[in-house]
Design a protein around this motif. Structure first.
Motif, mmCIF file in Angstrom:
data_model
loop_
_atom_site.group_PDB
_atom_site.id
_atom_site.type_symbol
_atom_site.label_atom_id
_atom_site.label_comp_id
_atom_site.label_asym_id
_atom_site.label_seq_id
_atom_site.Cartn_x
_atom_site.Cartn_y
_atom_site.Cartn_z
ATOM 1 N N MET A 1 0.925 -1.014 -0.122
ATOM 2 C CA MET A 1 0.038 0.095 -0.196
ATOM 3 C C MET A 1 1.004 1.145 0.037
ATOM 4 N N LYS A 2 0.329 2.125 -0.396
ATOM 5 C CA LYS A 2 0.822 3.697 -0.082
ATOM 6 C C LYS A 2 1.138 4.281 1.632
ATOM 7 N N GLY A 3 2.017 4.159 1.904
ATOM 8 C CA GLY A 3 1.690 4.284 3.286
ATOM 9 C C GLY A 3 1.838 3.738 4.227
ATOM 10 N N THR A 4 1.509 3.898 5.262
ATOM 11 C CA THR A 4 1.361 2.734 7.251
ATOM 12 C C THR A 4 0.051 2.832 7.012
ATOM 13 N N ASN A 31 4.998 0.138 2.396
ATOM 14 C CA ASN A 31 4.747 0.887 1.911
ATOM 15 C C ASN A 31 5.393 0.621 0.625
ATOM 16 N N ILE A 32 5.374 0.368 0.149
ATOM 17 C CA ILE A 32 5.586 1.029 -1.784
ATOM 18 C C ILE A 32 6.217 2.104 -2.056
ATOM 19 N N MET A 37 12.262 -1.205 -6.105
ATOM 20 C CA MET A 37 12.254 -1.943 -6.596
ATOM 21 C C MET A 37 11.178 -3.182 -5.832
ATOM 22 N N VAL A 38 10.634 -3.234 -4.823
ATOM 23 C CA VAL A 38 9.835 -3.806 -4.021
ATOM 24 C C VAL A 38 8.134 -3.786 -5.006
ATOM 25 N N ARG A 39 7.860 -2.196 -5.093
ATOM 26 C CA ARG A 39 6.840 -1.556 -5.983
ATOM 27 C C ARG A 39 6.691 -2.238 -7.305
ATOM 28 N N GLN A 40 7.758 -2.421 -7.934
ATOM 29 C CA GLN A 40 7.139 -2.893 -9.481
ATOM 30 C C GLN A 40 7.394 -4.041 -8.963
ATOM 31 N N GLY A 41 8.338 -4.798 -8.153
ATOM 32 C CA GLY A 41 8.798 -6.346 -8.051
ATOM 33 C C GLY A 41 6.761 -6.836 -7.473
ATOM 34 N N LEU A 42 6.111 -6.610 -6.943
ATOM 35 C CA LEU A 42 4.232 -6.558 -7.189
ATOM 36 C C LEU A 42 3.855 -6.467 -7.990
#
Length: 86
Positions: A1-4, A31-32, A37-42
């Motif tokens: 997600m964006k944020g916490t 928090n992407i 890298m986590v954002r794109q990987g997900l």
């Protein structure tokens, strides 16, 4: 997600957090916004281009729209209960 979970950074993330809190189930967030890298990987892992992404029992469930629809129909409660019993 964006944020916490305490500070969602978009309305869609906030909606999913509120749904999960309403169901009174334990959940964790990533928090992407902190790691590209986590954002794109997900996105690649789930084949889903937007966030938040809800995973239940390690399986991709859907984004905000699918989560909201499933919550309103009662399906989400059933899916979560099954996952917690596994």
């Amino acid at each position: 997600m964006k944020g916490t979970r305490d500070f969602p950074m978009c309305g869609f993330s906030n909606t999913v957090v509120q749904i999960l809190k309403n169901l009174n189930v334990p959940f964790e967030v990533v928090n992407i916004l902190e790691n590209e890298m986590v954002r794109q990987g997900l996105k690649e892992f789930s084949s889903w281009p937007t966030f938040p992404q809800l995973y239940i029992g390690g399986e991709f469930f859907g984004g905000c729209d699918i989560t909201l629809e499933a919550f309103q129909s009662g399906e989400l409660q059933e899916v979560v209960e099954r996952a917690m019993c596994s």
